[in-house]
Motif scaffolding. Structure first.
Motif, PDB file in Angstrom:
ATOM      1  N   LYS A  23       0.868  -1.166   0.000  1.00 22.69           N
ATOM      2  CA  LYS A  23       0.000   0.000   0.000  1.00 22.69           C
ATOM      3  C   LYS A  23       0.906   1.217   0.000  1.00 22.69           C
ATOM      4  O   LYS A  23       1.909   1.235   0.717  1.00 22.69           O
ATOM      5  N   VAL A  24       0.587   2.225  -0.797  1.00 21.95           N
ATOM      6  CA  VAL A  24       1.445   3.403  -0.804  1.00 21.95           C
ATOM      7  C   VAL A  24       0.631   4.617  -0.401  1.00 21.95           C
ATOM      8  O   VAL A  24      -0.589   4.668  -0.577  1.00 21.95           O
ATOM      9  N   ALA A  25       1.338   5.583   0.161  1.00 17.90           N
ATOM     10  CA  ALA A  25       0.682   6.793   0.637  1.00 17.90           C
ATOM     11  C   ALA A  25       0.257   7.644  -0.553  1.00 17.90           C
ATOM     12  O   ALA A  25       0.832   7.534  -1.639  1.00 17.90           O
ATOM     13  N   ALA A  26      -0.720   8.497  -0.324  1.00 16.45           N
ATOM     14  CA  ALA A  26      -1.141   9.410  -1.376  1.00 16.45           C
ATOM     15  C   ALA A  26       0.041  10.302  -1.724  1.00 16.45           C
ATOM     16  O   ALA A  26       0.759  10.764  -0.841  1.00 16.45           O
ATOM     17  N   GLY A  27       0.277  10.503  -2.979  1.00  9.33           N
ATOM     18  CA  GLY A  27       1.357  11.383  -3.384  1.00  9.33           C
ATOM     19  C   GLY A  27       2.706  10.697  -3.496  1.00  9.33           C
ATOM     20  O   GLY A  27       3.696  11.316  -3.855  1.00  9.33           O
ATOM     21  N   ALA A  28       2.772   9.416  -3.148  1.00 10.73           N
ATOM     22  CA  ALA A  28       4.050   8.720  -3.236  1.00 10.73           C
ATOM     23  C   ALA A  28       4.399   8.403  -4.686  1.00 10.73           C
ATOM     24  O   ALA A  28       5.558   8.240  -5.029  1.00 10.73           O
ATOM     25  N   VAL A  29       3.381   8.318  -5.529  1.00  9.05           N
ATOM     26  CA  VAL A  29       3.639   8.075  -6.946  1.00  9.05           C
ATOM     27  C   VAL A  29       3.470   9.396  -7.691  1.00  9.05           C
ATOM     28  O   VAL A  29       2.457  10.074  -7.546  1.00  9.05           O
ATOM     29  N   ARG A  30       4.513   9.790  -8.433  1.00  8.49           N
ATOM     30  CA  ARG A  30       4.450  11.067  -9.137  1.00  8.49           C
ATOM     31  C   ARG A  30       5.007  10.948 -10.546  1.00  8.49           C
ATOM     32  O   ARG A  30       5.913  10.132 -10.776  1.00  8.49           O
ATOM     33  N   ALA A  31       4.461  11.742 -11.385  1.00  8.80           N
ATOM     34  CA  ALA A  31       5.018  11.825 -12.727  1.00  8.80           C
ATOM     35  C   ALA A  31       6.165  12.816 -12.673  1.00  8.80           C
ATOM     36  O   ALA A  31       5.986  13.965 -12.311  1.00  8.80           O
ATOM     37  N   LEU A  32       7.386  12.341 -12.960  1.00 10.33           N
ATOM     38  CA  LEU A  32       8.572  13.167 -12.831  1.00 10.33           C
ATOM     39  C   LEU A  32       9.518  12.825 -13.967  1.00 10.33           C
ATOM     40  O   LEU A  32       9.604  11.663 -14.366  1.00 10.33           O
ATOM     41  N   ALA A  33      10.234  13.793 -14.377  1.00  5.26           N
ATOM     42  CA  ALA A  33      11.343  13.562 -15.302  1.00  5.26           C
ATOM     43  C   ALA A  33      10.946  12.645 -16.442  1.00  5.26           C
ATOM     44  O   ALA A  33      11.668  11.731 -16.816  1.00  5.26           O
ATOM     45  N   LEU A  60       7.783   5.980  -7.973  1.00  2.53           N
ATOM     46  CA  LEU A  60       7.245   5.745  -6.642  1.00  2.53           C
ATOM     47  C   LEU A  60       8.360   6.030  -5.650  1.00  2.53           C
ATOM     48  O   LEU A  60       9.452   5.495  -5.764  1.00  2.53           O
ATOM     49  N   THR A  61       8.080   6.902  -4.692  1.00  5.80           N
ATOM     50  CA  THR A  61       9.076   7.153  -3.655  1.00  5.80           C
ATOM     51  C   THR A  61       8.721   6.300  -2.459  1.00  5.80           C
ATOM     52  O   THR A  61       7.639   6.428  -1.891  1.00  5.80           O
ATOM     53  N   ILE A  62       9.619   5.394  -2.110  1.00  2.02           N
ATOM     54  CA  ILE A  62       9.335   4.498  -0.994  1.00  2.02           C
ATOM     55  C   ILE A  62      10.651   4.141  -0.327  1.00  2.02           C
ATOM     56  O   ILE A  62      11.686   4.022  -0.980  1.00  2.02           O
ATOM     57  N   ASP A  63      10.616   4.028   0.997  1.00  3.25           N
ATOM     58  CA  ASP A  63      11.813   3.714   1.790  1.00  3.25           C
ATOM     59  C   ASP A  63      12.959   4.650   1.411  1.00  3.25           C
ATOM     60  O   ASP A  63      14.117   4.230   1.356  1.00  3.25           O
ATOM     61  N   GLY A  64      12.658   5.900   1.078  1.00  3.01           N
ATOM     62  CA  GLY A  64      13.718   6.844   0.760  1.00  3.01           C
ATOM     63  C   GLY A  64      14.347   6.645  -0.595  1.00  3.01           C
ATOM     64  O   GLY A  64      15.391   7.207  -0.887  1.00  3.01           O
TER      65      GLY A  64
END
Lengths: 767, 146
Positions: free
Chosen positions: A580-590, A595-599
């Motif tokens: 399960k991922v937090a809201a906003g953890a997945v972003r369209a970038l570059a 997905l930003t997870i565990d740093g």
């Protein structure tokens, strides 16, 4: 629930009383670790109890105090006088609230936020103790007394166990005296005397029952709170759990029941919180979505054993060791030398949590060391059986100090013994023709209704004395199997109090305890599993081993609902976990989706046209060191993959083929194709913004640097290795890694506002 | 040195002393129920009012032959004591006296760190040497006897 609440109130009141000395001592010497620990345990227990009694205010107060005390225990905070006062104010307030609950009154919650805030006061500010709002004084005692007793309010008092013991032995004495008296009076044959004796006799029996009940309680009392507790714990974590309770009718010493209550609550909570996986992970692991928790009480020898069995993930000892190593690097050598069992026992170390974040539920793993201390205080033992990936069994063994048992009184080896009624299936007379006893070698075998059972003769077992052929056989049923116990005679069945026998007697290995029936002649209670063990009986495992003939495990696949609403399959071995991922953890970038997870950043498969902001669940895929997150709506279940697959039309697509599941064609996702199609498969290199202009660079250059395929950091944390540093010209020489020099003035090689040049330089460095 | 109150008893002909503080009571043991398989020093169990006592014969520990089982089961005089919450009755031939003794060190020949660790010292009786016994260690030794 009322009972539980009453007990909670009585217990809290009593602990508070006992604690008051500790509190005063702690105030005098805040560095006193033992006192700190006992205060910590107190608030922790309160927090635990409040959770399932639904007392949010108490929970809030105790949670806040626990947090602060945990920081002190962890060495993160120094207990100064402000903190001590704040804690004391909270404990006072807990006491007031408990009294108010007992009286059934409401209590003004003024100042509670202040009390909690006082805990967080910066130590340096040295908040004077007077600034901490002192708890309002108790309601006027006179007013309390005037308050009429609520109807249906169950009143209780707490008595010392010693007093109850004296009462019990007094009544037993009385029963024996009555029996003697009765024997003599019968000789006189006076009907009037007999009638009087009959009356006396009845009331003595009644008294004995009452007194026994004051001391004994069914284990059920201990288990009654568990279903609710397990349910609520699971619900707050979004898990589901079935609780199975067995053996609730064992009667136990109340003292033991009280001592076991806290440990049991902790263990059940831990099992739900740490043991059982999320529904999705369970499905992925091929387990039923609902976790199962079994609490089983049984008596074995002179022990009561309570097993708490979960079918969760078990304990990851590697993580446990790694965690301790991180906190205490000096123990590396010792930790390396531990065997698996010793590694598992690390879980009992103080202040350890196998979980990194604190939950409102079981807190910070304070549980296990406290649990162990509590069980050992009761003279018991706690043991663990870890089945990684399959679950954990926690066994609490406590000595049988006192228990009431339905016992069959029998004669064997020239002595009268008692056998627990519960473990005797039936008693058969040998001359009745229903059984046949055959001598086989040095032992005997009983043939009963076509089944052969080993026979044990006590006389032979103990003295190797040649025994007479038995007249009766008790068919004893154990968990491991059944055997026949040879008997010379059978008397009757009695409900008797069992007490532990002296070590000199217990060493025989065949006794569970001693009893004293009304005739005043002691009886030893036989321990049937001890007898089987001593006789060297081995039973065929009743459980048939899972047949090893299945040569090929069917390939399993995870059926899931994809973000485009279609149901798809993926081979479950390819899925590392469902997250399960937090809201906003997945972003369209570059240019990609991340997905930003565990740093870290993990590339997200965006093939099904996912909208970055809406992703809540991902499948974490792993292959050959590469990682990928596949966004899904939800995991449905694990299914065996059919042998027949229709190949996909497009050989280069990410769909490997079509499988028919329950009559419906389903696309099978090809994980390798997913990885091959990754835009940037590898982890992005780090770019360190170095020096005094770091903040400026982050503000102005971060988007540019990220577009060039880097991840931006301001400081190097352990384990990270930046690929490149970015620094203003004059500071660049001191940077820890090769750096790009930014110049301050226009016209120099890499002018800091020249976006195009910066991207070019970064890309060149990457290549 | 202030003397301590001791109970003088005779076990297998030996004069022994029990610390009066540790003696729960002096009892007449009735019928003894055997406990087969228990330590050799255990004669069996006997009821003392509503409590069950483990009846011990410590004669072997003192280097004297045990009584035959049949005779032991008849019961007799015993010193009752509680060790670790269990009630024991230590069988004695006879009880003689309660008086104050000044205990001296145990004789050098006695291995009081090993097999005879239940002897805490000696007292001077009438024309004989009395062994002062430590109840806890005596029971522990007796329980360990095969």
């Amino acid at each position: 629930m009322d009972d539980l609440l009453q007990e909670f109130i009585a217990e809290t009141r009593e602990t508070l009383e006992a604690l008051s000395g500790e509190i005063v001592g702690w105030e005098a010497d805040p560095s006193d670790r033992a006192r700190l620990d006992s205060i910590f345990r107190f608030v922790h227990t309160i927090k635990g109890s409040c959770g399932f009694l639904d007392l949010p205010r108490l929970a809030r107060l105790s949670h806040a105090a626990e947090d602060a005390l945990a920081a002190v225990r962890g060495g993160d905070r120094v207990p100064d006088s402000a903190l001590v006062s704040a804690i004391l104010a909270i404990i006072d307030r807990i006491g007031d609230l408990v009294e108010a609950i007992d009286a059934g009154e409401s209590f003004d919650d003024g100042g509670e936020a202040l009390l909690i805030a006082a805990l967080d006061a910066v130590p340096a500010a040295a908040t004077p103790a007077a600034a901490v709002p002192s708890a309002p004084t108790l309601p006027d005692p006179a007013a309390l007394a005037a308050n009429p007793q609520r109807s249906g309010h169950k009143r209780s008092v707490r008595l010392s166990v010693d007093l109850l013991d004296r009462m019990m032995s007094g009544v037993s004495d009385m029963v024996l005296a009555r029996n003697q008296l009765a024997r003599h009076l019968r000789l006189i044959e006076d009907p009037r005397l007999e009638a009087m004796l009959e009356r006396l006799s009845l009331s003595v029996d009644e008294l004995r029952d009452t007194v026994t009940r004051t001391r004994m309680q069914r284990v059920e009392a201990l288990f009654s709170a568990l279903p609710r507790l397990a349910r609520d714990s699971a619900a707050s974590l979004g898990k589901s759990v079935t609780l199975v309770i067995e053996g609730g009718d064992v009667e136990l010493d109340r003292e033991m029941i009280e001592l076991l209550r806290d440990p049991l609550v902790h263990i059940v909570r831990n099992a739900v919180d740490h043991g059982l996986e999320d529904r999705a992970d369970r499905i992925l692991a091929g387990k039923p979505g609902t976790g199962e928790l079994r609490v089983v009480a049984r008596q074995a020898g002179n022990l009561i054993i309570i097993d708490i069995v979960d079918d969760g993930r078990g304990v990851d000892t590697d993580r446990l060791v790694a965690k301790i190593l991180r906190d205490q690097p000096s123990r590396a050598a010792e930790l390396r030398g531990l065997d698996e069992e010793a590694r598992l026992r690390l879980i009992f170390e103080a202040g350890l949590s196998s979980r990194d974040e604190v939950t409102a539920l079981s807190g910070r793993g304070v549980g296990m060391d406290v649990v162990k201390a509590n069980v050992e205080q009761a003279g018991g033992r706690i043991s663990l059986v870890n089945r990684p990936g399959q679950g954990l069994t926690v066994s609490l063994e406590v000595p049988l100090t006192l228990a009431i048992l339905n016992a069959v009184l029998v004669d064997a080896a020239g002595t009268r013994f008692a056998v627990p009624r519960q473990s005797v299936d039936e008693i058969v007379a040998v001359d009745g023709g229903a059984v046949r006893v055959d001598r086989v070698g040095t032992g005997s075998v009983v043939l009963l209704r076509g089944q052969r059972l080993p026979m044990v003769e006590l006389g032979d077992l103990l003295d190797h004395a040649p025994a007479e052929p038995p007249r009766y056989l008790a068919i004893v049923s154990l968990r491991e199997g059944r055997f026949a116990l040879a008997l010379d005679g059978v008397r009757d069945t009695q409900e008797l109090v069992v007490k532990p026998a002296a070590p000199a007697v217990m060493r025989a290995g065949i006794y569970a305890g001693q009893m004293l029936p009304d005739d005043g002649l002691p009886i030893l209670l036989l321990d049937c599993s001890g007898i089987a063990g001593k006789a060297g009986l081995t039973f065929e495992q009743a459980q048939v081993q899972v047949s090893a003939t299945v040569a090929f495990e069917p390939v399993r696949a995870l059926l899931f609902l994809d973000v485009d609403g279609a149901r798809r399959l993926i081979v479950s071995d390819a899925v590392d976990r469902i997250e399960k991922v937090a809201a906003g953890a997945v972003r369209a970038l570059a240019g990609g989706t991340w997905l930003t997870i565990d740093g870290r950043s993990v590339p997200v498969w965006a093939g099904q046209g996912v909208e970055a902001g809406t992703v809540r669940t991902v499948l974490r895929l792993q292959a050959d060191g590469l990682e990928l997150a596949y966004p899904v709506e939800e995991a449905i279940e694990i299914v065996p993959l059919p042998d027949e697959l229709s190949p996909a039309a497009d050989p280069h697509g990410t769909i490997a083929g079509l499988a028919v599941i329950a009559g419906e064609p389903i696309e099978l996702v090809d994980p390798l194709a997913l990885f091959a199609a990754l835009p940037v498969a590898a982890e992005r290199p780090l770019c360190l913004l170095y020096g005094s202009e770091g903040a400026w660079m982050e503000a102005f250059l971060k988007p540019t640097i990220e577009q060039a395929g880097y991840r931006v950091i301001r400081a190097v944390s352990p384990g990270e290795r930046p690929a490149i540093a970015l620094a203003i010209d004059e500071e660049a020489d001191s940077a820890p890694t090769p750096s790009l020099r930014l110049s301050r003035s226009r016209g120099q090689p890499l002018y800091r506002y020249d976006r195009g040049a910066l991207i070019a330089a970064l890309k060149e460095h990457r290549a | 040195m202030i003397g301590s109150l001791q109970l003088v008893a005779r076990i297998g002909g030996c004069g022994v002393l029990f610390d009066a503080e540790r003696v729960d009571s002096v009892v007449e043991v009735g019928a003894v129920v055997p406990a087969p398989g228990a330590a050799a020093s255990v004669i069996g169990l006997a009821a003392m009012r509503s409590r069950v006592a483990t009846v011990l014969d410590v004669r072997t520990l003192l280097g004297v032959a045990r009584c035959p089982d049949e005779k032991r089961r008849e019961g007799g005089r015993a010193v009752a004591t509680i060790v670790d919450g269990h009630l024991y009755a230590i069988a004695v031939d006879s009880l003689e006296d309660v008086s104050t003794f000044q205990l001296g060190a145990a004789p050098a020949g006695l291995d009081t760190t090993g097999e005879w660790d239940f002897v805490t010292g000696i007292g001077e009786g009438q024309h004989e040497t009395l062994l002062a016994l430590d109840v806890d260690r005596l029971v522990a030794r007796a329980s360990a006897l095969a």
